[in-house]
Design a protein around this motif. Structure first.
Motif, PDB file in Angstrom:
ATOM      1  N   PRO A   1      30.219  30.140  13.131  1.00  0.00           N
ATOM      2  CA  PRO A   1      31.165  29.400  12.303  1.00  0.00           C
ATOM      3  C   PRO A   1      31.755  30.229  11.165  1.00  0.00           C
ATOM      4  CG  PRO A   1      28.920  28.761  11.782  1.00  0.00           C
ATOM      5  CD  PRO A   1      28.851  29.676  12.973  1.00  0.00           C
ATOM      6  N   TYR A   2      32.934  29.789  10.706  1.00  0.00           N
ATOM      7  CA  TYR A   2      33.547  30.379   9.519  1.00  0.00           C
ATOM      8  C   TYR A   2      32.873  29.741   8.310  1.00  0.00           C
ATOM      9  CZ  TYR A   2      37.160  32.090  12.651  1.00  0.00           C
ATOM     10  OH  TYR A   2      37.827  32.732  13.653  1.00  0.00           O
ATOM     11  N   GLN A   3      32.144  30.516   7.554  1.00  0.00           N
ATOM     12  CA  GLN A   3      31.412  30.000   6.408  1.00  0.00           C
ATOM     13  C   GLN A   3      32.375  29.395   5.395  1.00  0.00           C
ATOM     14  OE1 GLN A   3      28.089  29.763   6.502  1.00  0.00           O
ATOM     15  NE2 GLN A   3      28.295  30.656   8.529  1.00  0.00           N
ATOM     16  N   ALA A   4      31.849  28.576   4.489  1.00  0.00           N
ATOM     17  CA  ALA A   4      32.665  27.911   3.481  1.00  0.00           C
ATOM     18  C   ALA A   4      33.467  28.940   2.696  1.00  0.00           C
ATOM     19  CB  ALA A   4      31.786  27.088   2.553  1.00  0.00           C
ATOM     20  N   GLY A   5      34.752  28.690   2.575  1.00  0.00           N
ATOM     21  CA  GLY A   5      35.620  29.593   1.834  1.00  0.00           C
ATOM     22  C   GLY A   5      36.959  29.762   2.526  1.00  0.00           C
ATOM     23  N   VAL A   6      37.658  30.809   2.131  1.00  0.00           N
ATOM     24  CA  VAL A   6      39.002  31.091   2.627  1.00  0.00           C
ATOM     25  C   VAL A   6      38.944  32.238   3.632  1.00  0.00           C
ATOM     26  CG1 VAL A   6      41.322  31.829   1.963  1.00  0.00           C
ATOM     27  CG2 VAL A   6      39.985  30.374   0.416  1.00  0.00           C
TER      28      VAL A   6
ATOM     29  N   GLY B   1      35.176  24.128   4.435  1.00  0.00           N
ATOM     30  CA  GLY B   1      34.376  23.459   3.418  1.00  0.00           C
ATOM     31  C   GLY B   1      33.188  22.766   4.048  1.00  0.00           C
ATOM     32  N   VAL B   2      32.113  22.650   3.281  1.00  0.00           N
ATOM     33  CA  VAL B   2      30.884  22.016   3.753  1.00  0.00           C
ATOM     34  C   VAL B   2      30.938  20.524   3.482  1.00  0.00           C
ATOM     35  CG1 VAL B   2      28.373  21.898   3.466  1.00  0.00           C
ATOM     36  CG2 VAL B   2      29.549  24.103   3.328  1.00  0.00           C
ATOM     37  N   MET B   3      30.551  19.750   4.480  1.00  0.00           N
ATOM     38  CA  MET B   3      30.374  18.315   4.313  1.00  0.00           C
ATOM     39  C   MET B   3      28.922  18.028   4.684  1.00  0.00           C
ATOM     40  SD  MET B   3      32.502  15.143   5.940  1.00  0.00           S
ATOM     41  CE  MET B   3      31.756  15.132   7.555  1.00  0.00           C
ATOM     42  N   THR B   4      28.185  17.375   3.808  1.00  0.00           N
ATOM     43  CA  THR B   4      26.775  17.131   4.075  1.00  0.00           C
ATOM     44  C   THR B   4      26.338  15.791   3.515  1.00  0.00           C
ATOM     45  OG1 THR B   4      24.529  18.010   3.838  1.00  0.00           O
ATOM     46  CG2 THR B   4      26.028  18.347   1.982  1.00  0.00           C
ATOM     47  N   ASP B   5      25.291  15.234   4.107  1.00  0.00           N
ATOM     48  CA  ASP B   5      24.695  14.017   3.558  1.00  0.00           C
ATOM     49  C   ASP B   5      23.461  14.365   2.717  1.00  0.00           C
ATOM     50  OD1 ASP B   5      22.730  14.641   5.392  1.00  0.00           O
ATOM     51  OD2 ASP B   5      22.992  12.854   6.606  1.00  0.00           O
ATOM     52  N   ASN B   6      23.261  15.667   2.458  1.00  0.00           N
ATOM     53  CA  ASN B   6      22.148  16.182   1.646  1.00  0.00           C
ATOM     54  C   ASN B   6      20.786  15.849   2.228  1.00  0.00           C
ATOM     55  OD1 ASN B   6      23.724  17.483  -0.326  1.00  0.00           O
ATOM     56  ND2 ASN B   6      24.132  15.505  -1.271  1.00  0.00           N
ATOM     57  N   ALA B   7      20.725  15.527   3.496  1.00  0.00           N
ATOM     58  CA  ALA B   7      19.440  15.245   4.138  1.00  0.00           C
ATOM     59  C   ALA B   7      19.322  16.066   5.406  1.00  0.00           C
ATOM     60  CB  ALA B   7      19.308  13.751   4.427  1.00  0.00           C
ATOM     61  N   ALA B   8      19.873  15.557   6.502  1.00  0.00           N
ATOM     62  CA  ALA B   8      19.702  16.243   7.785  1.00  0.00           C
ATOM     63  C   ALA B   8      20.988  16.819   8.335  1.00  0.00           C
ATOM     64  CB  ALA B   8      19.112  15.269   8.797  1.00  0.00           C
ATOM     65  N   GLN B   9      22.119  16.242   7.974  1.00  0.00           N
ATOM     66  CA  GLN B   9      23.383  16.643   8.578  1.00  0.00           C
ATOM     67  C   GLN B   9      24.188  17.539   7.644  1.00  0.00           C
ATOM     68  OE1 GLN B   9      24.251  15.857  11.738  1.00  0.00           O
ATOM     69  NE2 GLN B   9      22.268  14.882  11.923  1.00  0.00           N
ATOM     70  N   SER B  10      24.761  18.574   8.205  1.00  0.00           N
ATOM     71  CA  SER B  10      25.651  19.451   7.464  1.00  0.00           C
ATOM     72  C   SER B  10      26.710  19.967   8.429  1.00  0.00           C
ATOM     73  CB  SER B  10      24.870  20.618   6.866  1.00  0.00           C
ATOM     74  OG  SER B  10      25.708  21.438   6.114  1.00  0.00           O
ATOM     75  N   TYR B  11      27.959  19.886   8.025  1.00  0.00           N
ATOM     76  CA  TYR B  11      29.070  20.303   8.872  1.00  0.00           C
ATOM     77  C   TYR B  11      30.004  21.205   8.083  1.00  0.00           C
ATOM     78  CZ  TYR B  11      27.642  16.091  11.369  1.00  0.00           C
ATOM     79  OH  TYR B  11      26.918  15.132  12.027  1.00  0.00           O
ATOM     80  N   LEU B  12      30.750  22.020   8.793  1.00  0.00           N
ATOM     81  CA  LEU B  12      31.849  22.767   8.199  1.00  0.00           C
ATOM     82  C   LEU B  12      33.141  22.141   8.698  1.00  0.00           C
ATOM     83  CD1 LEU B  12      30.522  26.394   8.687  1.00  0.00           C
ATOM     84  CD2 LEU B  12      30.922  25.255   6.494  1.00  0.00           C
ATOM     85  N   ASN B  13      34.059  21.872   7.792  1.00  0.00           N
ATOM     86  CA  ASN B  13      35.371  21.348   8.149  1.00  0.00           C
ATOM     87  C   ASN B  13      36.404  22.431   7.954  1.00  0.00           C
ATOM     88  OD1 ASN B  13      34.811  18.635   8.892  1.00  0.00           O
ATOM     89  ND2 ASN B  13      34.335  18.242   6.754  1.00  0.00           N
ATOM     90  N   TYR B  14      37.272  22.614   8.948  1.00  0.00           N
ATOM     91  CA  TYR B  14      38.305  23.637   8.913  1.00  0.00           C
ATOM     92  C   TYR B  14      39.673  22.965   8.804  1.00  0.00           C
ATOM     93  CZ  TYR B  14      34.640  26.408  11.297  1.00  0.00           C
ATOM     94  OH  TYR B  14      33.475  27.046  11.665  1.00  0.00           O
TER      95      TYR B  14
ATOM     96  N   GLU C   1      29.868  22.171  18.347  1.00  0.00           N
ATOM     97  CA  GLU C   1      31.325  22.281  18.267  1.00  0.00           C
ATOM     98  C   GLU C   1      31.651  23.371  17.259  1.00  0.00           C
ATOM     99  OE1 GLU C   1      35.301  19.542  17.655  1.00  0.00           O
ATOM    100  OE2 GLU C   1      33.368  18.701  17.115  1.00  0.00           O
ATOM    101  N   ASP C   2      32.606  24.220  17.623  1.00  0.00           N
ATOM    102  CA  ASP C   2      33.058  25.268  16.719  1.00  0.00           C
ATOM    103  C   ASP C   2      34.442  25.723  17.158  1.00  0.00           C
ATOM    104  OD1 ASP C   2      33.031  26.970  14.567  1.00  0.00           O
ATOM    105  OD2 ASP C   2      31.462  28.284  15.328  1.00  0.00           O
ATOM    106  N   ALA C   3      35.034  26.564  16.338  1.00  0.00           N
ATOM    107  CA  ALA C   3      36.379  27.052  16.624  1.00  0.00           C
ATOM    108  C   ALA C   3      36.468  28.520  16.257  1.00  0.00           C
ATOM    109  CB  ALA C   3      37.408  26.249  15.829  1.00  0.00           C
ATOM    110  N   THR C   4      37.453  29.184  16.838  1.00  0.00           N
ATOM    111  CA  THR C   4      37.728  30.570  16.484  1.00  0.00           C
ATOM    112  C   THR C   4      39.238  30.794  16.525  1.00  0.00           C
ATOM    113  OG1 THR C   4      37.066  32.857  16.868  1.00  0.00           O
ATOM    114  CG2 THR C   4      37.516  31.539  18.817  1.00  0.00           C
ATOM    115  N   VAL C   5      39.699  31.659  15.634  1.00  0.00           N
ATOM    116  CA  VAL C   5      41.105  32.036  15.586  1.00  0.00           C
ATOM    117  C   VAL C   5      41.238  33.429  16.176  1.00  0.00           C
ATOM    118  CG1 VAL C   5      43.054  32.594  14.069  1.00  0.00           C
ATOM    119  CG2 VAL C   5      41.590  30.621  13.566  1.00  0.00           C
TER     120      VAL C   5
END
Length: 174
Positions: A24-29, A44-57, A98-102
């Motif tokens: 994944p593309y880590q949080a940032g530009v 950017g990171v989206m998390t519920d601060n428990a078990a789930q953590s996602y990166l949004n592009y 799920e992931d993406a690449t440019v």
């Protein structure tokens, strides 16, 4: 260490990290110079601060001619009013679901890989890779968009990971 040596070492390490680290593309530009300007991926990171953590592009393109920053939608259909502005990276442990690449070569491509999961998300499953091409909208729909060109499916029996499927498809693009 001198400033010049530190700067050179930092640059070399960043280049090595960009080449050596898949996933994944880590949080940032993240940015690419493309035909019409500069493509930017905001992660950017989206998390519920428990078990789930996602990166949004989210994607933007600054046009080289007029310097306007355009948001770049991802369009899955001929109907360009059906689009997404955010793509999500998700994983369970070491493997992405799920992931993406440019890929910025002669043309600019966005590849989105997704593993179909069952009850056990860590178990092998079929992997689909959707391939999108960055296009400029001369017909009034969008200034720029990623348009779906094809979908490649890997059967569960092939035991593909999302990362392997993305890399294989990226290598075949121009």
């Amino acid at each position: 260490m001198t400033y010049r040596l530190k700067a050179g070492l930092a640059f070399a390490l960043s280049v090595y990290a960009a080449i050596a680290v898949a996933g994944p593309y880590q949080a940032g530009v993240h940015q690419w110079n493309v035909k019409d300007g500069k493509l930017t991926l905001m992660s950017g990171v989206m998390t519920d601060n428990a078990a789930q953590s996602y990166l949004n592009y989210t994607f933007y393109l600054v046009n080289a001619h007029d310097k306007t920053q355009y948001q770049v939608p991802v369009v899955d259909d001929k109907d360009s009013s059906k689009f997404r502005l955010t793509i999500t990276e998700s994983s369970t442990g070491d493997d992405a679901n799920e992931d993406a690449t440019v890929v910025a070569k002669q043309d600019t491509w966005l590849l989105i890989g997704e593993k179909e999961t069952s009850v056990d998300a860590a178990a092998p499953g079929p992997v689909n890779v959707r391939v999108y091409k960055l296009v400029s909208g001369n017909d009034g729909d969008w200034a720029y968009s990623f348009q779906l060109t094809k979908t490649v499916r890997y059967a569960k029996a092939k035991r593909y990971t999302v990362e392997k499927a993305l890399a294989e498809n990226a290598n075949g693009l121009q």
